[in-house]
Design a protein around this motif. Sequence first.
Motif, mmCIF file in Angstrom:
data_model
loop_
_atom_site.group_PDB
_atom_site.id
_atom_site.type_symbol
_atom_site.label_atom_id
_atom_site.label_comp_id
_atom_site.label_asym_id
_atom_site.label_seq_id
_atom_site.Cartn_x
_atom_site.Cartn_y
_atom_site.Cartn_z
ATOM 1 N N LEU A 64 39.543 51.522 35.273
ATOM 2 C CA LEU A 64 39.828 50.162 35.721
ATOM 3 C C LEU A 64 38.964 49.212 34.910
ATOM 4 C CD1 LEU A 64 39.531 50.977 39.511
ATOM 5 C CD2 LEU A 64 41.630 50.877 38.170
ATOM 6 N N LEU A 65 39.585 48.296 34.191
ATOM 7 C CA LEU A 65 38.861 47.315 33.388
ATOM 8 C C LEU A 65 39.003 45.950 34.040
ATOM 9 C CD1 LEU A 65 40.061 48.306 29.820
ATOM 10 C CD2 LEU A 65 37.780 48.627 30.758
ATOM 11 N N HIS A 66 37.874 45.355 34.413
ATOM 12 C CA HIS A 66 37.895 44.001 34.960
ATOM 13 C C HIS A 66 37.323 43.068 33.918
ATOM 14 C CE1 HIS A 66 37.485 40.540 37.494
ATOM 15 N NE2 HIS A 66 36.219 40.463 37.137
ATOM 16 N N ILE A 67 38.127 42.099 33.506
ATOM 17 C CA ILE A 67 37.684 41.102 32.540
ATOM 18 C C ILE A 67 37.280 39.861 33.334
ATOM 19 C CG2 ILE A 67 38.271 39.840 30.443
ATOM 20 C CD1 ILE A 67 38.614 42.956 30.271
ATOM 21 N N ASP A 68 35.997 39.557 33.361
ATOM 22 C CA ASP A 68 35.476 38.438 34.141
ATOM 23 C C ASP A 68 35.976 37.111 33.576
ATOM 24 O OD1 ASP A 68 33.216 36.374 34.891
ATOM 25 O OD2 ASP A 68 32.981 38.089 36.236
ATOM 26 N N THR A 69 36.023 36.099 34.428
ATOM 27 C CA THR A 69 36.494 34.781 34.002
ATOM 28 C C THR A 69 35.580 34.127 32.970
ATOM 29 O OG1 THR A 69 35.374 33.723 35.852
ATOM 30 C CG2 THR A 69 37.676 34.322 36.178
ATOM 31 N N LYS A 70 34.360 34.647 32.823
ATOM 32 C CA LYS A 70 33.449 34.117 31.806
ATOM 33 C C LYS A 70 33.930 34.453 30.397
ATOM 34 C CE LYS A 70 29.556 34.838 34.871
ATOM 35 N NZ LYS A 70 28.436 35.729 35.133
ATOM 36 N N VAL A 71 34.805 35.446 30.284
ATOM 37 C CA VAL A 71 35.330 35.870 28.985
ATOM 38 C C VAL A 71 36.622 35.113 28.719
ATOM 39 C CG1 VAL A 71 36.228 37.816 27.651
ATOM 40 C CG2 VAL A 71 34.345 38.170 29.253
ATOM 41 N N SER A 72 36.692 34.470 27.576
ATOM 42 C CA SER A 72 37.926 33.746 27.247
ATOM 43 C C SER A 72 39.041 34.735 26.921
ATOM 44 C CB SER A 72 37.706 32.808 26.062
ATOM 45 O OG SER A 72 37.604 33.545 24.860
#
Length: 103
Positions: A64-72
Motif C-alpha cells: 500500500l503506497l500512500h502519497i501525502d498531500t505534501k508531495v506534488s
Amino acid sequence: SINNGEDEVTSCDCRWGGGEEDAEGVSNSEGARLAYLITVHNKQSIDNAAYLFQSIRHPSTIILLHIDTKVSKDTYLSSALREEVERCSCGASVHVDSVHNCH
C-alpha cells in the motif's frame, strides 16, 4: 497511477516468475501473505521508497503506497517510485492512493 480514494491494483510477474491468483484474486504463491504500508511525504522519501519497494515486492505481498498531500502530483509522476510500480511484474498487489487525481 495515483487515484482519488479509489483502490487501484497493479499486478505483475517480475523476477519471481509471476504469482497466479485464484478466483478471489488471492495469490497462490507459497508462504504467508505480508502487507506493507509505505507513506511518502517529500522527494527524499519517494526516492527511498523506490529502493524499499524493490526489496519487498514479491508475488505474495500486498503493498500500500500512500502519497501525502505534501508531495506534488508532478513529483510523484516523475519519480523512480512510480516507474518501479509501473514496471513491477512480480505478482504483488500494489495499491497507490492520494488525494491528488493523477489520471
